[in-house]
Design an enzyme around this catalytic site. Structure first.
Site, PDB file in Angstrom:
ATOM      1  N   HIS A   1     -28.922-108.405 -25.841  1.00 37.36           N
ATOM      2  CA  HIS A   1     -29.457-107.063 -26.100  1.00 37.36           C
ATOM      3  C   HIS A   1     -30.382-106.614 -24.958  1.00 37.36           C
ATOM      4  CE1 HIS A   1     -31.167-103.775 -28.637  1.00 37.36           C
ATOM      5  NE2 HIS A   1     -32.209-103.995 -27.860  1.00 37.36           N
ATOM      6  N   GLU A   2     -31.348-107.449 -24.652  1.00 33.78           N
ATOM      7  CA  GLU A   2     -32.315-107.052 -23.621  1.00 33.78           C
ATOM      8  C   GLU A   2     -31.632-106.879 -22.267  1.00 33.78           C
ATOM      9  OE1 GLU A   2     -35.171-105.898 -24.317  1.00 33.78           O
ATOM     10  OE2 GLU A   2     -34.981-106.503 -26.418  1.00 33.78           O
TER      11      GLU A   2
ATOM     12  N   HIS B   1     -30.346-103.432 -21.852  1.00 32.05           N
ATOM     13  CA  HIS B   1     -31.354-102.508 -21.303  1.00 32.05           C
ATOM     14  C   HIS B   1     -31.460-102.707 -19.793  1.00 32.05           C
ATOM     15  CE1 HIS B   1     -32.930-100.949 -25.018  1.00 32.05           C
ATOM     16  NE2 HIS B   1     -33.355-102.109 -25.468  1.00 32.05           N
TER      17      HIS B   1
ATOM     18  N   HIS C   1     -28.889-100.944 -17.831  1.00 32.86           N
ATOM     19  CA  HIS C   1     -29.176 -99.507 -17.770  1.00 32.86           C
ATOM     20  C   HIS C   1     -30.110 -99.226 -16.582  1.00 32.86           C
ATOM     21  CE1 HIS C   1     -29.670 -95.909 -20.793  1.00 32.86           C
ATOM     22  NE2 HIS C   1     -29.005 -95.574 -19.717  1.00 32.86           N
TER      23      HIS C   1
HETATM   24 ZN   LIG Z   1     -33.794-102.707 -27.415  1.00 33.20          ZN
END
Ligand SMILES: [Zn+2]
Length: 713
Positions: free
Chosen positions: A501-502, A505, A508
């Protein structure tokens, strides 16, 4: 979650080169900060912060000088005798405040990741000053006049799309910050902002201290039945670190539910652990947050009123893709009954196990995880402890997270041991693009410690921007318990998923390809920002990826397919619980922030109980994921009125997962399309438009409902 170092980092945008003749150039020659590492851009690769040079004593003078320089630059822009142009006003603002940006970025990253009493005290001191500094910019009438003039003729300026969006963004930022208010109201607003800044800092510091202080001390090993030998050894070491002889300490994680509730056989100890968790910040003492939460809600309501909004949520949501409280309330209230029904059904199954074992008690919140683990074992015949030997940290990161990124995007990774780190457990990797050219640095800070905020987050030390020619320096922070010395770090599957998940980010930020820092990487609405990170979670269980990283730490045997199938099958398991605890927290967030000043309650816990009851999510065995007094996302950070964003983003996430599956999954073609249409755009275009370009149509909610077992009856 995402880093919330600064409320609006873009207002301290980082240029590399100062405008010739600007206030900055003149001030630098003053030379009084010669030895301060923040006085100049770091000379290390990618402007990576020189952590080994930075001392506690450098921050205060750098902030003070940084604010002064930025203030002078802003005044120079506002008072420029030349007529406003996009360059001399908007771009000049993007370029302003580089020193302040440098010091803020490092300071707020480290107060979250590796704090100390000096930084904590400075942080309390700085919060109102920074709020005042920001107000000084946004409430500068001359500056707003210049921006307004440009805004009015924006069509005639013939700007490229990103530049036009930047101008509109600045105009909106000013209006939302109170630029249209009269002088008296501007003063009022400044005072509210300063109080809010101080109080939310206090809220966070209380949570961190209270969480450390609430760690559970256990007298005997016998009470720890159910924990593994490694976990018991960690608990003994945690006790030793606190100077407690022959004891065991269970530290708290920041969520309501505590990981060890799943395995501790001793019901009384589970209860003690759970109660310590839910009572954080609400049992008196110096870290009590009940009044702090009320005061924050009141100040936010006052500010919203002053700015002409019905409440704080209305103010916040206007800037999101959701736009209105009506839209958010609708989603939450539509999903709540289905989620709670599912949770009740799950609870009934757990009660059956308790009864079958002649437990003779009613399922309570501290029993949920424990019996859920038993049910999981019965239904899918595996438990988390069977998985952990296959999830060794370095393997997960390098052969899982990085491997998936290489397969999808063609990027490659190399560890850099030559760059200084702020804690010995932190690792730095250089990332190379498809053509082999260096493109970014990635900082992996994976371990929990007392000096680190709970949870997981990403932040950018340097943002990509073609205006400044900067390449990204991106960090991920997790809270994986440090194993006893000499032991491998074995992750739970949840921690594995968090790592993916991290890194979503991080991608991105890493793939950002924009001109202006204001739009770089994750500078998108909050209810959009969780979307790419959630999509990246899908690769954690993707067979090709899983087989590459899930190898037994002792004999390197690949995780058996049968176990993989069970993980996948178990994905929908316990979703009633997960959705309910999340919705309860989201509803609390909305209730607190949809209050008018006259509706602010006197008793925080009574208000919370009533809010949960009214929303129909007051199911005692499933308390909110965070209770008000330790809900740092909303009272201490940037997620006020925005916690719903995870679910909102999940609509797009579920859609995108479907798209990847329809198109052959893990391959370069799919990765490149996602990167090109979505990840590289940051905030430089309407985020929903970038989604439509990627998906080829409007988002639909069905994939999410199916995933969470929430299909309408
Ligand atoms: Zn998050």
């Amino acid at each position: 979650m995402l880093g919330t170092a600064l409320v609006n980092p873009a207002s301290y945008a980082t240029p590399v080169v100062a405008e010739p003749g600007s206030a900055v150039t003149q001030q630098k020659s003053a030379g009084k900060l010669v030895d301060n590492p923040f006085a100049h851009a770091s000379k290390l690769a990618y402007q990576y912060p020189a952590f080994d040079q930075i001392k506690n004593t450098h921050y205060a003078p750098a902030f003070s000088e940084g604010m002064r320089q930025h203030g002078l630059e802003i005044v120079a822009i506002a008072n420029n005798p030349a007529a406003p142009t996009f360059e001399n006003t908007v771009i000049a603002m993007e370029r302003a405040g580089q020193m302040l940006n440098r010091v803020s970025t490092v300071f707020f990253s480290l107060t979250a990741a590796n704090t100390n009493p000096t930084l904590e005290s400075l942080s309390r001191d700085l919060a109102p000053k920074l709020a005042a500094h920001q107000d000084q910019i946004f409430l500068n009438a001359r500056l707003f006049q210049r921006i307004s003039k440009l805004y009015e003729v924006r069509q005639a300026l013939k700007l490229d799309a990103e530049s036009q969006r930047l101008l509109e963004r600045y105009y909106t930022d000013f209006v939302r910050a109170g630029a249209k208010l009269g002088d008296k109201d501007k003063q009022k607003l400044k005072s509210l902002n300063a109080q809010l800044a101080s109080l939310s800092t206090k809220f966070n510091q209380n949570v961190l201290k209270e969480t450390n202080a609430s760690a559970i001390v256990v007298d005997s090993k016998a009470e720890l039945q159910g924990l593994s030998e490694e976990e018991i050894a960690s608990a003994a070491e945690a006790a030793k670190a606190r100077g407690l002889k022959d004891k065991f300490v269970i530290p708290l994680m920041n969520t309501t539910g505590q990981p060890f509730e799943a395995s501790l056989a001793n019901r009384a100890l589970r209860q003690r652990l759970h109660e310590a968790s839910v009572n954080r910040g609400s049992h008196g003492g110096e870290f009590d947050n009940r009044q702090v939460a009320i005061d924050l809600a009141r100040l936010r309501a006052d500010r919203a009123t002053l700015l002409g909004y019905a409440n704080h949520a209305a103010y916040g949501l206007e800037d999101e893709t959701a736009k209105t409280t009506t839209a958010v309330n609708k989603m939450l209230s539509e999903l709540a009954p289905a989620a709670v029904n599912n949770a009740r059904a799950e609870g009934a199954e757990l009660q059956k196990i308790i009864d079958a074992q002649q437990g003779n008690f009613k399922l309570a919140a501290w029993d949920w995880a424990f019996y859920t683990e038993q049910l999981r074992k019965a239904k899918y015949s595996f438990d988390d402890s069977q998985l952990r030997p296959y999830f060794e940290l370095k393997n997960v990161l390098e052969n899982g997270v990085f491997f998936a990124a290489t397969k999808l995007y063609g990027i490659t990774f190399k560890e850099r041991t030559d760059l200084p780190v702020y804690h010995p457990s932190v690792k730095v990797y250089e990332i190379f693009d498809t053509d082999g050219k260096s493109m970014a640095l990635f900082i992996a800070d994976m371990y929990a410690r007392d000096t680190k905020r709970g949870g997981a987050w990403m932040n950018a030390y340097v943002e990509q921007s073609s205006l400044f020619g900067t390449k990204p320096v991106i960090a991920n922070h997790l809270n994986i318990p440090q194993p006893p010395a000499g032991q491998p770090t074995l992750l739970t599957f949840d921690e594995v998923r968090t790592a993916f998940h991290e890194f979503g980010h991080a991608l991105h930020g890493l793939f950002s390809n924009v001109k202006y820092p204001r739009f770089s990487g994750t500078n998108v609405p909050r209810d959009f920002v969780e979307y790419p990170s959630q999509v990246n979670e899908m690769w954690a269980t993707w067979p090709e990826v899983l087989k590459n990283y899930a190898k037994h730490y002792q004999n390197t045997q690949v995780i058996p397919q049968s176990l993989v199938d069970k993980i996948t099958a178990a994905n929908k398991f316990n979703q009633g619980f997960a959705t309910t605890e999340y919705l309860a927290a989201s509803l609390l967030d909305q209730r607190w922030h949809q209050l008018t000043p006259a509706q602010i309650p006197k008793d925080a816990l009574a208000f919370e109980a009533e809010a949960l009851k009214q929303a129909g999510v007051d199911f005692a065995p499933v308390p909110p994921r965070y209770r008000s007094t330790y809900f740092s996302h909303i009272f201490g950070g940037g997620y006020s009125a925005g916690y719903y964003a995870y679910l909102w983003s999940e609509v797009l996430d579920a859609e995108s997962v479907e798209w990847f599956k329809e198109n052959g999954g893990l391959n370069r073609k799919n990765g490149d399309w996602f990167r090109q249409q979505l990840l590289s755009k940051g905030g430089s275009m309407d985020p929903l438009e970038s989604f439509r370009n990627f998906r080829g149509r409007e988002p639909k909610i069905e994939p999410l409902l199916i995933r969470r077992g929430l299909q309408k009856q």
